[in-house]
Design a protein around this motif. Structure first.
Motif, mmCIF file in Angstrom:
data_model
loop_
_atom_site.group_PDB
_atom_site.id
_atom_site.type_symbol
_atom_site.label_atom_id
_atom_site.label_comp_id
_atom_site.label_asym_id
_atom_site.label_seq_id
_atom_site.Cartn_x
_atom_site.Cartn_y
_atom_site.Cartn_z
ATOM 1 N N ASP A 1 0.698 -0.788 0.353
ATOM 2 C CA ASP A 1 0.393 0.048 0.106
ATOM 3 C C ASP A 1 0.756 1.104 -0.706
ATOM 4 O OD1 ASP A 1 -2.187 -1.686 -0.311
ATOM 5 O OD2 ASP A 1 -2.163 -1.499 2.431
ATOM 6 N N ASP A 2 2.427 1.721 0.813
ATOM 7 C CA ASP A 2 2.682 2.461 0.682
ATOM 8 C C ASP A 2 3.552 2.896 -0.757
ATOM 9 O OD1 ASP A 2 2.932 3.924 3.573
ATOM 10 O OD2 ASP A 2 5.091 3.076 3.985
ATOM 11 N N VAL A 3 4.105 1.923 -1.280
ATOM 12 C CA VAL A 3 4.998 1.937 -2.353
ATOM 13 C C VAL A 3 4.235 2.435 -3.467
ATOM 14 C CG1 VAL A 3 5.502 0.315 -3.848
ATOM 15 C CG2 VAL A 3 6.485 0.182 -2.105
ATOM 16 N N GLU A 4 2.924 1.809 -3.414
ATOM 17 C CA GLU A 4 1.696 1.959 -4.547
ATOM 18 C C GLU A 4 1.599 3.762 -3.948
ATOM 19 O OE1 GLU A 4 -1.811 0.404 -4.782
ATOM 20 O OE2 GLU A 4 -1.947 0.873 -6.272
ATOM 21 N N ALA A 5 1.261 4.127 -2.452
ATOM 22 C CA ALA A 5 0.728 5.672 -2.660
ATOM 23 C C ALA A 5 1.877 6.351 -3.161
ATOM 24 C CB ALA A 5 0.592 6.076 -1.117
ATOM 25 N N THR A 6 3.462 6.083 -3.000
ATOM 26 C CA THR A 6 4.303 7.042 -2.688
ATOM 27 C C THR A 6 4.560 7.146 -4.553
ATOM 28 O OG1 THR A 6 5.272 6.056 -0.904
ATOM 29 C CG2 THR A 6 6.515 7.266 -1.906
ATOM 30 N N PHE A 7 4.800 5.980 -4.877
ATOM 31 C CA PHE A 7 5.174 5.678 -6.616
ATOM 32 C C PHE A 7 4.039 5.684 -7.705
ATOM 33 C CE2 PHE A 7 9.031 4.265 -3.121
ATOM 34 C CZ PHE A 7 9.647 5.209 -4.028
ATOM 35 N N GLY A 8 3.065 5.194 -7.264
ATOM 36 C CA GLY A 8 2.321 4.514 -8.365
ATOM 37 C C GLY A 8 2.660 3.199 -8.773
ATOM 38 N N VAL A 9 3.175 2.435 -8.103
ATOM 39 C CA VAL A 9 3.338 1.093 -8.642
ATOM 40 C C VAL A 9 3.070 0.184 -7.683
ATOM 41 C CG1 VAL A 9 5.108 -0.753 -9.204
ATOM 42 C CG2 VAL A 9 4.914 2.024 -10.077
ATOM 43 N N ARG A 10 2.455 -0.834 -8.120
ATOM 44 C CA ARG A 10 2.063 -1.778 -7.102
ATOM 45 C C ARG A 10 2.449 -2.931 -7.203
ATOM 46 N NH1 ARG A 10 -2.650 -2.102 -3.274
ATOM 47 N NH2 ARG A 10 -2.447 -4.386 -3.173
ATOM 48 N N LEU A 11 3.113 -3.383 -6.586
ATOM 49 C CA LEU A 11 4.256 -4.287 -5.752
ATOM 50 C C LEU A 11 3.822 -5.643 -6.127
ATOM 51 C CD1 LEU A 11 6.738 -3.276 -2.943
ATOM 52 C CD2 LEU A 11 7.079 -3.201 -5.648
ATOM 53 N N GLU A 12 4.099 -6.961 -6.615
ATOM 54 C CA GLU A 12 3.715 -7.967 -6.623
ATOM 55 C C GLU A 12 4.842 -8.953 -4.871
ATOM 56 O OE1 GLU A 12 2.272 -11.771 -10.148
ATOM 57 O OE2 GLU A 12 2.812 -9.310 -10.505
ATOM 58 N N ARG A 13 3.902 -9.928 -5.353
ATOM 59 C CA ARG A 13 4.354 -10.560 -3.896
ATOM 60 C C ARG A 13 5.375 -12.058 -5.091
ATOM 61 N NH1 ARG A 13 0.242 -9.371 -1.450
ATOM 62 N NH2 ARG A 13 0.633 -8.454 0.568
ATOM 63 N N GLU A 14 6.181 -12.166 -4.607
ATOM 64 C CA GLU A 14 6.524 -13.423 -5.248
ATOM 65 C C GLU A 14 6.301 -15.027 -4.532
ATOM 66 O OE1 GLU A 14 11.109 -12.870 -6.282
ATOM 67 O OE2 GLU A 14 11.384 -15.140 -6.045
ATOM 68 N N VAL A 15 6.519 -14.727 -3.646
ATOM 69 C CA VAL A 15 6.376 -15.943 -2.079
ATOM 70 C C VAL A 15 4.898 -16.567 -2.526
ATOM 71 C CG1 VAL A 15 6.260 -16.748 0.022
ATOM 72 C CG2 VAL A 15 7.805 -14.746 -0.524
ATOM 73 N N ASN A 16 5.166 -17.424 -2.887
ATOM 74 C CA ASN A 16 3.803 -18.110 -2.815
ATOM 75 C C ASN A 16 2.261 -18.451 -1.202
ATOM 76 O OD1 ASN A 16 3.690 -19.297 -5.766
ATOM 77 N ND2 ASN A 16 5.521 -19.860 -4.575
ATOM 78 N N ILE A 17 1.434 -18.286 -1.741
ATOM 79 C CA ILE A 17 0.777 -17.581 0.129
ATOM 80 C C ILE A 17 -0.608 -19.180 0.309
ATOM 81 C CG2 ILE A 17 -0.496 -15.956 1.497
ATOM 82 C CD1 ILE A 17 1.998 -14.416 0.668
ATOM 83 N N PHE A 18 -0.437 -19.461 1.053
ATOM 84 C CA PHE A 18 -1.239 -19.970 1.180
ATOM 85 C C PHE A 18 -2.329 -20.121 3.105
ATOM 86 C CE2 PHE A 18 1.427 -22.267 -0.739
ATOM 87 C CZ PHE A 18 1.237 -23.441 -1.928
#
Ligand SMILES: Cc1cc2nc3c(=O)[nH]c(=O)nc-3n(C[C@H](O)[C@H](O)[C@H](O)COP(=O)(O)OP(=O)(O)OC[C@H]3O[C@@H](n4cnc5c(N)ncnc54)[C@H](O)[C@@H]3O)c2cc1C
Length: 334
Positions: free
Chosen positions: A317-334
């Motif tokens: 959320d923070d990176v998106e608010a600051t740079f307008g870029v949405r990070l994607e997770r590399e790790v597989n979430i369960f």
């Protein structure tokens, strides 16, 4: 099949959740016997558990794929094709190839996990990805029980991507992977840090072993060892964005690092974005962002997976608010 087993030893984050069912498979027959169960229940196939985050108890089967064996399939004057079972430890497999003088995967030394997971996200480091030497993989189709061969084009490899994460997700169990390696390798030391490390090691004419050793030294100096500090390596992928997005960021941050990607796109460094957003080294209870590597989230001890996930969400959320870029997770979430 075991029931209610703690997964703590089976994930490098060291998260203590239970799997409802647990089974380790040593051969194809054992895998085949499980297929009716897999068709009816939730499951996760695992190698070394170094790219997983469990946010709660897992209600299905945790299947540890431990199919072993390394064999030479074919050899010419120039190349050799080597096939390894999915349960072989990746780094030991790399060292085996390096010792034999088979070149092509030495830059991927010390990546945790098993051979069977390596195609899942087309593992990569220091300018090399497995797609560069990949020959084929054999995988068991869960719906039919057939062993199918996938060649390079079938796998749709991309940056931390493959068909097994997308269109064919949860449809196959990878049983073995084969690589085409060079008997007269050209070393890839174009990543500056490797050259600098070789210089520190006083190596003027590097061998495969030297490059592997240099990569090991670099990784040991930069990345936390999961044996001592729970983590799953890079938690996020480096975002690939339109050139215009980069230009916007550069107006406020002229030193923003970027790398050319395909189709006129550019790759940004997720670690840099996270660091600029002020998260590097931050702690939130038992979890935090590693002090040397902003891309790596860590479990300081006793953390719940949901805490790691919440931290990752705040960063997104923070990176998106600051740079307008949405990070994607590399790790597989369960
Ligand atoms: C300290 C550290 C550094 C790392 N550095 C790198 C790096 O430089 N580059 C990089 O690319 N990655 C890196 N990683 C991530 C990780 O090591 C790789 O993704 C690795 O390939 C995961 O292997 P694994 O056996 O542990 O897979 P697991 O975590 O067990 O599984 C990962 C995924 O693959 C699936 N899977 C595993 N085995 C099979 C199978 N046989 N058949 C079907 N599906 C399967 C799982 O269901 C899951 O979705 C790092 C991790 C750590 C902890």
């Amino acid at each position: 099949m075991l029931e209610n087993v703690s997964l703590r030893p089976y994930n490098t984050f060291g998260i203590d959740v239970n799997a409802r069912y647990f089974k380790e498979c040593l051969n194809l027959e054992e895998l085949r016997e499980l297929l009716p169960f897999l068709r009816q229940n939730a499951f996760v196939v695992s190698g070394g558990g170094s790219n997983l985050l469990f946010t709660k108890d897992f209600p299905g089967l945790f299947l540890k794929n431990n199919l072993r064996g390394i064999r030479e399939i074919e050899r010419s004057n120039r190349e050799v094709i080597i096939e390894a079972g999915a349960g072989e430890n990746w780094h030991e497999f790399v060292l085996y190839c390096v010792e034999k003088g088979f070149g092509g995967i030495e830059n991927l030394s010390l990546i945790p996990g098993c051979v069977g997971a390596s195609p899942m996200q087309n593992i990569g480091a220091y300018g090399v990805e497995i797609k560069d030497t990949f020959e084929y993989l054999d995988a068991l189709e869960i719906a039919t029980g057939e062993l199918k061969r996938f060649n390079l084009d079938d796998c749709a490899f991309g940056y931390r991507e493959s068909v097994f994460k997308r269109a064919l997700k949860n449809q196959y169990i990878i049983c073995s992977v084969a690589f085409r390696l060079s008997l007269h390798p050209t070393l890839n030391t174009s990543y500056g840090v490797i050259e600098a490390e070789l210089a520190k090691m006083n190596v003027l004419e590097p061998t495969l072993k030297d490059v592997s050793n240099a990569v090991i030294r670099i990784r040991q100096s930069k990345l936390p060892d999961p044996q001592h500090l729970g983590n799953a390596g890079s938690f996020f992928k480096n975002p690939v964005v339109e050139a215009e997005v980069l230009a916007n960021i550069a107006t406020n941050y002229p030193k923003v690092p970027s790398y050319p990607a395909s189709d006129g796109m550019v790759k940004l460094a997720a670690g840099w974005l996270i660091e600029q957003a002020g998260w590097k080294g931050k702690k939130m209870g038992a979890v935090g962002v590693h002090e040397l590597q902003a891309l790596v989230l860590v479990n300081f001890g006793g953390a719940r997976g949901s805490e790691v996930f919440e931290l990752s969400q705040r960063i997104v959320d923070d990176v998106e608010a600051t740079f307008g870029v949405r990070l994607e997770r590399e790790v597989n979430i369960f």
